[in-house]
Design a protein around this motif. Sequence first.
Motif, mmCIF file in Angstrom:
data_model
loop_
_atom_site.group_PDB
_atom_site.id
_atom_site.type_symbol
_atom_site.label_atom_id
_atom_site.label_comp_id
_atom_site.label_asym_id
_atom_site.label_seq_id
_atom_site.Cartn_x
_atom_site.Cartn_y
_atom_site.Cartn_z
ATOM 1 N N THR A 133 -2.872 1.405 22.215
ATOM 2 C CA THR A 133 -2.141 0.549 23.879
ATOM 3 C C THR A 133 -1.253 1.339 24.173
ATOM 4 O O THR A 133 -0.500 0.855 25.213
ATOM 5 N N HIS A 134 -1.597 2.453 24.662
ATOM 6 C CA HIS A 134 -0.385 3.398 24.960
ATOM 7 C C HIS A 134 -1.428 3.957 26.285
ATOM 8 O O HIS A 134 -2.330 3.732 26.983
ATOM 9 N N GLU A 135 -0.386 3.712 27.611
ATOM 10 C CA GLU A 135 -0.514 3.834 28.941
ATOM 11 C C GLU A 135 -0.017 4.947 29.326
ATOM 12 O O GLU A 135 0.922 5.759 29.329
ATOM 13 N N TYR A 136 -0.958 5.221 30.885
ATOM 14 C CA TYR A 136 -0.247 6.524 31.082
ATOM 15 C C TYR A 136 -1.155 6.796 32.319
ATOM 16 O O TYR A 136 -2.041 5.434 33.245
ATOM 17 N N GLU A 137 -0.250 7.124 33.686
ATOM 18 C CA GLU A 137 -0.582 7.247 35.128
ATOM 19 C C GLU A 137 -1.925 8.174 35.081
ATOM 20 O O GLU A 137 -1.579 10.316 35.693
ATOM 21 N N HIS A 138 -2.857 7.959 35.294
ATOM 22 C CA HIS A 138 -3.882 8.846 35.074
ATOM 23 C C HIS A 138 -3.889 9.919 36.363
ATOM 24 O O HIS A 138 -5.016 10.525 36.747
ATOM 25 N N ASP A 139 -3.462 8.728 37.572
ATOM 26 C CA ASP A 139 -3.095 9.997 39.047
ATOM 27 C C ASP A 139 -2.524 10.865 38.761
ATOM 28 O O ASP A 139 -2.629 11.632 39.746
ATOM 29 N N THR A 140 -1.784 11.279 38.023
ATOM 30 C CA THR A 140 -0.349 12.064 38.121
ATOM 31 C C THR A 140 -1.134 13.453 36.891
ATOM 32 O O THR A 140 -0.562 14.468 36.667
ATOM 33 N N ILE A 141 -1.976 12.603 36.188
ATOM 34 C CA ILE A 141 -2.725 13.751 34.745
ATOM 35 C C ILE A 141 -3.507 15.311 35.938
ATOM 36 O O ILE A 141 -5.013 14.541 36.846
ATOM 37 N N GLU A 142 -3.447 16.031 35.467
ATOM 38 C CA GLU A 142 -4.521 17.430 36.513
ATOM 39 C C GLU A 142 -5.088 17.850 35.314
ATOM 40 O O GLU A 142 -4.855 18.020 33.883
ATOM 41 N N LEU A 143 -6.631 17.898 34.973
ATOM 42 C CA LEU A 143 -7.378 18.365 33.991
ATOM 43 C C LEU A 143 -7.456 20.592 34.596
ATOM 44 O O LEU A 143 -7.096 20.273 35.879
ATOM 45 N N PRO A 144 -7.548 21.007 33.637
ATOM 46 C CA PRO A 144 -7.506 20.921 31.904
ATOM 47 C C PRO A 144 -6.138 19.724 31.369
ATOM 48 O O PRO A 144 -5.373 20.046 31.489
ATOM 49 N N ILE A 145 -6.547 19.890 30.243
ATOM 50 C CA ILE A 145 -5.867 19.090 29.654
ATOM 51 C C ILE A 145 -5.975 18.980 28.325
ATOM 52 O O ILE A 145 -7.318 18.945 27.674
ATOM 53 N N PHE A 146 -4.988 19.170 26.852
ATOM 54 C CA PHE A 146 -5.638 19.949 25.642
ATOM 55 C C PHE A 146 -4.706 18.189 25.257
ATOM 56 O O PHE A 146 -3.107 17.471 25.140
ATOM 57 N N ILE A 147 -5.063 17.079 24.451
ATOM 58 C CA ILE A 147 -4.877 16.004 23.580
ATOM 59 C C ILE A 147 -4.875 16.181 22.517
ATOM 60 O O ILE A 147 -5.796 16.038 21.678
ATOM 61 N N SER A 148 -3.231 16.435 21.287
ATOM 62 C CA SER A 148 -3.225 16.674 20.548
ATOM 63 C C SER A 148 -2.625 15.148 19.044
ATOM 64 O O SER A 148 -1.953 14.702 19.631
ATOM 65 N N SER A 149 -4.427 14.555 18.257
ATOM 66 C CA SER A 149 -3.572 13.240 18.187
ATOM 67 C C SER A 149 -4.185 12.993 16.416
ATOM 68 O O SER A 149 -5.477 13.719 16.190
ATOM 69 N N SER A 150 -3.102 12.844 15.364
ATOM 70 C CA SER A 150 -4.386 12.723 14.177
ATOM 71 C C SER A 150 -5.189 11.729 13.742
ATOM 72 O O SER A 150 -5.778 11.681 13.080
ATOM 73 N N PHE A 151 -5.053 11.196 14.887
ATOM 74 C CA PHE A 151 -5.763 9.546 15.199
ATOM 75 C C PHE A 151 -7.290 10.013 16.006
ATOM 76 O O PHE A 151 -6.716 9.875 17.469
ATOM 77 N N GLN A 152 -8.204 9.919 15.997
ATOM 78 C CA GLN A 152 -9.504 10.581 16.618
ATOM 79 C C GLN A 152 -9.174 9.407 17.646
ATOM 80 O O GLN A 152 -9.706 9.704 19.310
ATOM 81 N N LYS A 153 -9.629 7.982 17.577
ATOM 82 C CA LYS A 153 -9.786 7.291 18.269
ATOM 83 C C LYS A 153 -8.715 7.140 19.185
ATOM 84 O O LYS A 153 -9.167 6.796 20.992
ATOM 85 N N TYR A 154 -7.510 7.564 19.585
ATOM 86 C CA TYR A 154 -6.054 7.309 20.480
ATOM 87 C C TYR A 154 -6.757 8.589 21.373
ATOM 88 O O TYR A 154 -6.361 8.388 22.524
ATOM 89 N N SER A 155 -7.146 9.580 21.574
ATOM 90 C CA SER A 155 -8.319 11.175 22.232
ATOM 91 C C SER A 155 -9.192 10.315 22.927
ATOM 92 O O SER A 155 -9.545 10.242 24.086
ATOM 93 N N ASP A 156 -10.422 10.121 22.168
ATOM 94 C CA ASP A 156 -11.318 9.228 22.556
ATOM 95 C C ASP A 156 -10.783 7.953 23.812
ATOM 96 O O ASP A 156 -11.258 7.773 24.676
ATOM 97 N N ALA A 157 -10.248 6.632 23.501
ATOM 98 C CA ALA A 157 -9.601 5.802 24.659
ATOM 99 C C ALA A 157 -8.609 7.137 25.295
ATOM 100 O O ALA A 157 -9.408 5.816 26.768
#
Length: 295
Positions: A133-157
Amino acid sequence: MKILIIENEVYLAQSIATKLGELGHVCEMCTSTRDAIKSNNYDVVLLSTNINGQDFNPVIETFKSAIIILMVSYISNDTVSKPLSAGAKDYILKPFMIEELIRKIDHYQDYEKLKKRDAAYKKYLTHSFSTVTHEYEHDTIELPIFISSSFQKYSDAFAFEHAYEKDLPIHFITLSDPKAMSEIESLNQDSILYIIDYQTLKKGDRKTFCSLISNKKVIVSSTDKIEDVEHRVLEIKSENNIFDQGDILPIEDYVKYIVLNYQYKFPDIELSKKLGISRKSLWEKRKKYDIIKKK
């Protein structure tokens, strides 16, 4: 494949049918559009636009789920442009080499397979990520970016949602693959790179890795805490804190998580079997954890 040839030049139709038949295709022929629309169970329709006084729209509408290739003697609005606008896939100029016709058929057959496969993957991913259910403002996100999550599905999503929002293809790489670094280096900028298993990378290789991705559209995932990188780090925590403890889960916490998250996916008898407990024990666990299963 089952192929319908709509052609009033009988010799030409027979020649095409013979050559396609030698390749294992089943061909049927007719000389008018009126006869053609009596059946629609074909994979490919070869439609000659040289048949005088014929309306091609009913044919294209009837066979809209098939691959329609126009066979034309000259290019005009009536023989090519209008039929293509109505739903035909392509055209080929007479006279033509049978190999060129087969190439077109194979190309569109592969394309249709990819469309169906893509639709299945999208449906599966939508289902798989429905609990995220996490929501993000993808228009404001610049790449590269690192995602840290102990639940892999959240990074995948996050990665697949970002690619969808940016309308870009996504290329998947795992750093557990020994060829990963050379693959990353060779890829261009026409897609988003989703790289997982950053936690498996040796510390001595991490600086080289960060330099390699610095000018690319990259999302890097790690199930460990990420430190000492110049790029932005987004930490995604699971909604219950079970997966954020950083070590092996206690049995009681694991059972609680499974009951909370899967009690509506499986009936109680199947859920208790998967947990290796009785239905009575499952009921007792719900009572202990104050878990209410809504009807």
